[in-house]
Design a protein around this motif. Structure first.
Motif, PDB file in Angstrom:
ATOM      1  N   TYR A  91     -38.555 -27.427 -88.532  1.00 47.28           N
ATOM      2  CA  TYR A  91     -38.077 -26.114 -88.092  1.00 47.28           C
ATOM      3  C   TYR A  91     -38.587 -25.006 -89.007  1.00 47.28           C
ATOM      4  O   TYR A  91     -38.835 -23.879 -88.559  1.00 47.28           O
ATOM      5  CB  TYR A  91     -36.555 -26.104 -87.948  1.00 47.28           C
ATOM      6  N   LEU A  92     -38.771 -25.304 -90.306  1.00 44.41           N
ATOM      7  CA  LEU A  92     -39.279 -24.284 -91.221  1.00 44.41           C
ATOM      8  C   LEU A  92     -40.742 -23.943 -90.921  1.00 44.41           C
ATOM      9  O   LEU A  92     -41.154 -22.780 -91.043  1.00 44.41           O
ATOM     10  CB  LEU A  92     -39.124 -24.731 -92.675  1.00 44.41           C
ATOM     11  N   ALA A  93     -41.515 -24.928 -90.500  1.00 43.83           N
ATOM     12  CA  ALA A  93     -42.910 -24.659 -90.115  1.00 43.83           C
ATOM     13  C   ALA A  93     -42.956 -23.739 -88.904  1.00 43.83           C
ATOM     14  O   ALA A  93     -43.771 -22.805 -88.839  1.00 43.83           O
ATOM     15  CB  ALA A  93     -43.639 -25.973 -89.828  1.00 43.83           C
ATOM     16  N   GLU A  94     -42.081 -23.988 -87.926  1.00 43.24           N
ATOM     17  CA  GLU A  94     -42.011 -23.117 -86.755  1.00 43.24           C
ATOM     18  C   GLU A  94     -41.587 -21.703 -87.156  1.00 43.24           C
ATOM     19  O   GLU A  94     -42.142 -20.710 -86.678  1.00 43.24           O
ATOM     20  CB  GLU A  94     -41.010 -23.689 -85.736  1.00 43.24           C
ATOM     21  N   TRP A  95     -40.610 -21.621 -88.034  1.00 36.91           N
ATOM     22  CA  TRP A  95     -40.116 -20.321 -88.485  1.00 36.91           C
ATOM     23  C   TRP A  95     -41.224 -19.550 -89.210  1.00 36.91           C
ATOM     24  O   TRP A  95     -41.393 -18.343 -89.007  1.00 36.91           O
ATOM     25  CB  TRP A  95     -38.914 -20.516 -89.412  1.00 36.91           C
TER      26      TRP A  95
END
Length: 505
Positions: A181-185
């Motif tokens: 999710y942090l990569a997407e963010w």
């Protein structure tokens, strides 16, 4: 009469509306998508310049494009930069898991740091001061708070319901969920900030090293965002196993550093400088202690006696204590035992810090002396700084430590994924920074991780290690704040490719 009823009904409706609005306005929640801009001046590394700070929140979306959480960030950019395509972006995470980004933000790389003494101890009045060593002169910086840390929060759905605990764990609270999710963010953040063409660096501390090791690979392979450098501050094992004799033996150099600091070594060893002592202890650890521990109960008596004596000398402990622990001394025993005769314990994350227990007897300290000291200064500083200097005002509590447990630690291949990211990307460099007095993620474990990261040795020219005379947060000591920032600045600048230098082997 009819008119009076209508008026009465209208008043009742208006009252209900106002009451509902009042209730809604009194709910304590963070804005899902927000930004506050402030302007500031700096004098860093001999340069005077102005900079802009964007403090805000940005949503996390699920695979159906619904906002399921919002992350709070603080983004620093140097003003009057004509072309940010050559200006690095440093993306900063702390660890825990469950820790906010406050530690490196307000004590290491940011332009404002804690008011503390030169060794890192709190002083009043609490607050912040200018950081003349910040790397903002050479790189823009964004500090990111993962879900439930800082002001970042899980969001309710359109029915006003939070995801179940199981769903939250699936989305956020695990090694691989966290990275995904942090990569997407970050993809969204880089889009909004218009930084796709900028060189990018990841820095993580403690569990944050697991996070950024995994992100280097995830960003390249799922977001097609390539990184120039990864900095691991006080790293965890990042999935590289250190069990059995390796785990037990690797503690000894840290024991020796701590004993040297507290002057508990024998005269000949105490007279040596730390830079002279530690290589000697490291060689003993690799060449003699690991093989001795591997022999277990079948080691020859004379060899065992010799190893016990050397360990006791290097660790500042009695031979009896080393023998009683079968050469395998748990760290909590060491923190309690080293200064037992003085009636003091030593800190876990930074063994320069001293504590006092209810009883001198026992196997572990009552509390972590360094952590209670740090919370003294960090908590008031971050709340004051965000609200009064960066003008980001909210009644939501700033979580230095948030509820992210139980954390799913299965499938931790972050070290191997970092190696693979380096192999795929000839631009990618890695640096480790560790404090010699860190007993939680000890510096010799960090060196071992560095050695094992690329067993082929083909990329060792892109791997480097820096050690400091402090603990887990080495930058709290003033001398190391300067040195660690200079090391980071040099790493960033050296990792930038020369003009027209292609990414190829």
């Amino acid at each position: 009469m009819k008119l009076n009823r209508i008026i009465s009904l209208s008043i009742t409706v208006i009252t209900l509306i106002l009451s509902t609005a009042s209730l809604a306005s009194n709910e304590r929640r963070i804005d899902i998508d927000s930004k506050v801009i402030t302007q500031h001046k700096a004098n860093i590394n001999g340069q005077r310049f102005t900079y802009t700070v964007a403090t805000g929140t940005q949503p996390v979306w699920d695979d159906k494009d619904n906002a399921v959480a919002t992350l709070q960030y603080t983004y620093y950019t140097r003003d009057k930069v004509d072309d940010n395509t050559t200006r690095p972006l440093l993306i900063s995470f702390n660890g825990g898991p469950g820790s906010a980004s406050v530690w490196m933000h307000l004590a290491y790389t940011g332009p404002r740091v804690l008011k503390i003494d030169d060794e890192g101890y709190p002083i009043q009045p609490y607050g912040v001061k200018n950081n003349p060593y910040s790397v903002l002169d050479v790189a823009d910086i964004v500090y990111v708070n993962p879900v439930n840390t800082g002001y970042s929060r899980v969001l309710e759905n359109d029915k006003g319901e939070l995801p179940t605990k199981a769903k939250q764990k699936e989305l956020f609270f695990g090694v691989n969920a966290d990275i995904k999710y942090l990569a997407e963010w970050l993809n969204t953040f880089v889009n909004r900030a218009e930084r796709w063409r900028s060189p990018k660096f990841l820095i993580g501390e403690s569990y944050g090293t697991t996070r950024v090791s995994g992100l280097a690979h995830e960003l390249q392979n799922s977001q097609w965002m390539y990184i120039n450098g990864v900095v691991l501050v006080s790293p965890t094992d990042i999935g590289i196993k250190r069990d059995g004799p390796i785990k037990a033996a690797n503690r000894l150099p840290y024991f020796a550093a701590t004993a040297w600091y507290h002057k508990t070594l024998k005269t000949d060893l105490q007279a040596k400088d730390l830079d002279e002592l530690l290589p000697e202890v490291e060689q003993f650890t690799i060449n003699e202690l690991i093989p001795a521990l591997a022999k277990g109960g079948f080691i020859a008596a004379d060899e065992k006696h010799r190893i016990i004596k050397k360990m006791a000398d290097y660790a500042g402990l009695s031979e009896k204590f080393v023998k009683q622990n079968n050469l395998d001394i748990p760290t909590q025993f060491f923190w309690k035992e080293l200064l037992r005769d003085r009636g003091q314990t030593v800190g876990r994350l930074d063994s320069r810090y001293l504590g006092i227990d209810k009883r001198d007897a026992g196997e572990s300290p009552d509390y972590w002396a360094e952590l209670t000291s740090w919370l003294h200064s960090f908590t008031p500083a971050i709340n004051h700084y965000l609200r009064d200097e960066l003008n980001y005002k909210t009644d939501v509590k700033y979580n230095l430590f948030g509820n992210v447990h139980p954390w799913d630690r299965t499938g931790n291949n972050t070290g191997e994924n970092l190696r693979l990211a380096m192999a795929q990307n000839p631009y990618l460099n890695v640096m480790i920074q560790s404090g010699y007095f860190d007993g939680a993620t000890n510096y010799f474990d960090a060196k071992y991780t560095l050695w094992q990261l690329d067993p082929s040795g083909k990329m060792k020219d892109r791997l480097s290690f820096k050690g400091y005379r402090s603990g887990h947060m080495m930058y709290l000591r003033h001398a190391d704040l300067k040195r660690s920032n200079n090391d980071l600045r040099d790493f960033i600048l050296k990792a930038l490719p020369k003009e027209a230098q292609a990414a190829k082997y």
